[in-house]
Design a protein around this motif. Structure first.
Motif, PDB file in Angstrom:
ATOM      1  N   ASP A 115       0.823  -1.205   0.000  1.00 17.46           N
ATOM      2  CA  ASP A 115       0.000   0.000   0.000  1.00 17.46           C
ATOM      3  C   ASP A 115       0.861   1.261   0.000  1.00 17.46           C
ATOM      4  OD1 ASP A 115      -2.384  -1.360  -0.026  1.00 17.46           O
ATOM      5  OD2 ASP A 115      -2.787  -1.147   2.114  1.00 17.46           O
ATOM      6  N   LYS A 172      -5.996   3.193  -7.178  1.00 21.43           N
ATOM      7  CA  LYS A 172      -6.685   3.662  -5.960  1.00 21.43           C
ATOM      8  C   LYS A 172      -6.841   2.558  -4.914  1.00 21.43           C
ATOM      9  CE  LYS A 172     -11.336   2.877  -7.853  1.00 21.43           C
ATOM     10  NZ  LYS A 172     -12.634   3.525  -8.200  1.00 21.43           N
ATOM     11  N   GLU A 173      -6.876   1.303  -5.348  1.00 22.42           N
ATOM     12  CA  GLU A 173      -7.029   0.203  -4.398  1.00 22.42           C
ATOM     13  C   GLU A 173      -5.789   0.014  -3.525  1.00 22.42           C
ATOM     14  OE1 GLU A 173      -5.157  -1.189  -8.122  1.00 22.42           O
ATOM     15  OE2 GLU A 173      -6.996  -0.047  -7.677  1.00 22.42           O
ATOM     16  N   ARG A 174      -4.659   0.635  -3.926  1.00 25.43           N
ATOM     17  CA  ARG A 174      -3.433   0.522  -3.131  1.00 25.43           C
ATOM     18  C   ARG A 174      -3.175   1.782  -2.301  1.00 25.43           C
ATOM     19  NH1 ARG A 174       1.242  -1.494  -7.034  1.00 25.43           N
ATOM     20  NH2 ARG A 174       2.314  -1.842  -5.037  1.00 25.43           N
ATOM     21  N   PRO A 176      -4.999   3.197   0.765  1.00 28.24           N
ATOM     22  CA  PRO A 176      -6.093   2.975   1.715  1.00 28.24           C
ATOM     23  C   PRO A 176      -6.576   4.245   2.404  1.00 28.24           C
ATOM     24  CG  PRO A 176      -4.012   2.269   2.673  1.00 28.24           C
ATOM     25  CD  PRO A 176      -3.731   2.607   1.230  1.00 28.24           C
TER      26      PRO A 176
END
Length: 457
Positions: A115, A172-174, A176
């Motif tokens: 992340d 965007k998923e990485r 948080p």
């Protein structure tokens, strides 16, 4: 008055330690040229940090005497909770004994391997907590925030192009969450504007990424907004604070700064699922949710401190005292970061000591010289604190800013103390070419500046 008088009077005094230059040279050698290893009783003026070093008010001391030390449901917790909710506006309030624990609770729950966590500029414990959870901390401050001489009213602002570029590059998923530090400590105690906060939130909403504040100096940031941002000059500080936090999804706070206390902190969120996860972890590592590692009396002191810190005469003096020190140094030609921030004056060590490369820790060398000259303890924010090896190439990387922070404790020192500090730094500046760099003899794998040992070259 250009520099307003103290809006308080002194009831209790503490003797200031005095040492000789010979004493201080020996102490530095024994400390491994790391100012963190110097005993406080050997420090004359302590500007190491403004965290936990405030003088509490008579009202806060009175609050200590009504501490309810019940394990669960202490009345002081409810005063604390209501005060935090009134100012910050978030639904869930989770106490912790200091800010870095709040950071750890948040990042250990939200961040996983691979992340990325953007910030205007991460401070040391924030960065370390992200990296401890195998994430990557990315600084996205505006370019003006990286140039010590540039005058800009909000040098702590987030660069939206840098932020969106990161999100698009990694996905965007990485990402948080995004952190915004107010004021921006690592960048010189510089404020963030409401306009920038609002725009940052709008950008993050486009990608479904929550915004959290590192709120430990929120009151100082609100004071700068009132002074510098159009449309806010007639607003009271509480209403400004409420608007700032209305754009966030939560915050962490070390109450040891703008909570005006010696210990304490908290984490806030509007996310019920996250609050439940964090509370379960809190019970494991800190304590029951209505004390979170703090005594009831300390919860009461935090509640009263948060109420006091938004007093405008207090903040007017607080910010002007720091500016007074900066103005004295600037008038003597000493290179400082401009404009002067809310809680500290930052010496530009690269310009102060241009003959010492960052690999030889000019900021740390200047910090040691300051102690040697006047028994004054500051802290390096530069190559010792933030230098690191690139994980891909193995090359040493150094931060763009190499500074020495002179953090002024709240309600502790007088104008004369600031003059003493300025005169000592002026003497060092006159003989700056004689100062040598340092080399490491020991470093820890994480947060090395706290325990490192060095020696002069």
């Amino acid at each position: 008055m250009e520099y307003p008088m103290e809006p308080y009077k002194i009831k209790v005094v503490e003797a200031i330690p005095q040492t000789t230059r010979e004493d201080r040279r020996r102490i530095l050698d024994e400390a491994g040229y790391n100012i963190f290893n110097v005993p406080a009783e050997k420090v004359t003026i302590d500007l190491l940090t403004d965290s936990g070093t405030s003088a509490m008010s008579d009202n806060q001391w009175a609050g200590l005497m009504i501490g309810d030390e019940s394990y669960a449901g202490s009345r002081n917790y409810y005063h604390f909770e209501n005060t935090v909710r009134d100012i910050f506006g978030f639904r869930y309030v989770i106490p912790a004994h200091q800010g870095r624990v709040a950071e750890n609770l948040l990042f250990s729950t939200k961040v996983k391997k691979g992340d990325y966590v953007p910030n205007n500029i991460h401070f040391d414990t924030t960065r370390a907590n992200v990296e401890h959870n195998l994430g990557t901390a990315v600084d996205c401050v505006i370019d003006a925030g990286l140039h010590p001489r540039e005058e800009h009213p909000f040098k702590g602002n987030m660069d939206l192009k840098k932020l969106e570029g990161l999100i698009q590059r990694v996905g965007k998923e990485r990402v948080p969450l995004c952190i915004m530090t107010i004021t921006n400590n690592s960048g010189g105690g510089q404020p963030v504007s409401i306009e920038n906060i609002r725009a940052t939130k709008a950008l993050l909403d486009k990608y479904g990424i929550p915004l959290y504040f590192d709120a430990c100096r929120f009151a100082e940031n609100c004071y700068f907004i009132k002074q510098r941002e159009a449309g806010y000059e007639d607003r009271d500080l509480l209403s400004i604070a409420k608007e700032v936090f209305s754009y966030g999804d939560g915050c962490t706070m070390s109450a040891k700064k703008d909570g005006l206390v010696n210990i304490g902190g908290f984490l806030c969120t509007n996310d019920s699922e996250l609050a439940e996860q964090i509370t379960n972890l809190l019970i494991l590592v800190e304590g029951f949710p209505t004390y979170g590692g703090m005594a009831g009396r300390d919860l009461e002191a935090v509640a009263r401190g948060l109420e006091e810190v938004l007093n405008e005469p207090y903040l007017e003096f607080r910010v002007s005292q720091v500016r007074f020190l900066g103005d004295l140094l600037d008038a003597s030609g000493v290179p400082i970061l401009k404009p002067v921030g809310g809680h500290a004056v930052y010496l530009d060590a690269r310009e102060f000591l241009p003959h010492i490369p960052q690999s030889r820790f000019p900021g740390q060398a200047l910090t040691c010289e300051l102690y040697l000259e006047g028994g004054i303890r500051g802290v390096e924010i530069g190559s010792l604190m933030f230098g690191h090896k690139d994980p891909e190439t193995g090359e040493e990387r150094y931060p763009e800013l190499e500074m020495v922070r002179l953090a002024v404790p709240r309600r502790v020192y007088t104008t004369t103390h600031m003059q003493f500090v300025a005169e000592a730094i002026g003497r060092i500046y006159e003989r700056r070419e004689s100062i040598r760099g340092l080399e490491l003899t020991y470093e820890a794998p994480v947060l090395r500046h706290f325990t490192a040992r060095l020696r002069p070259l």
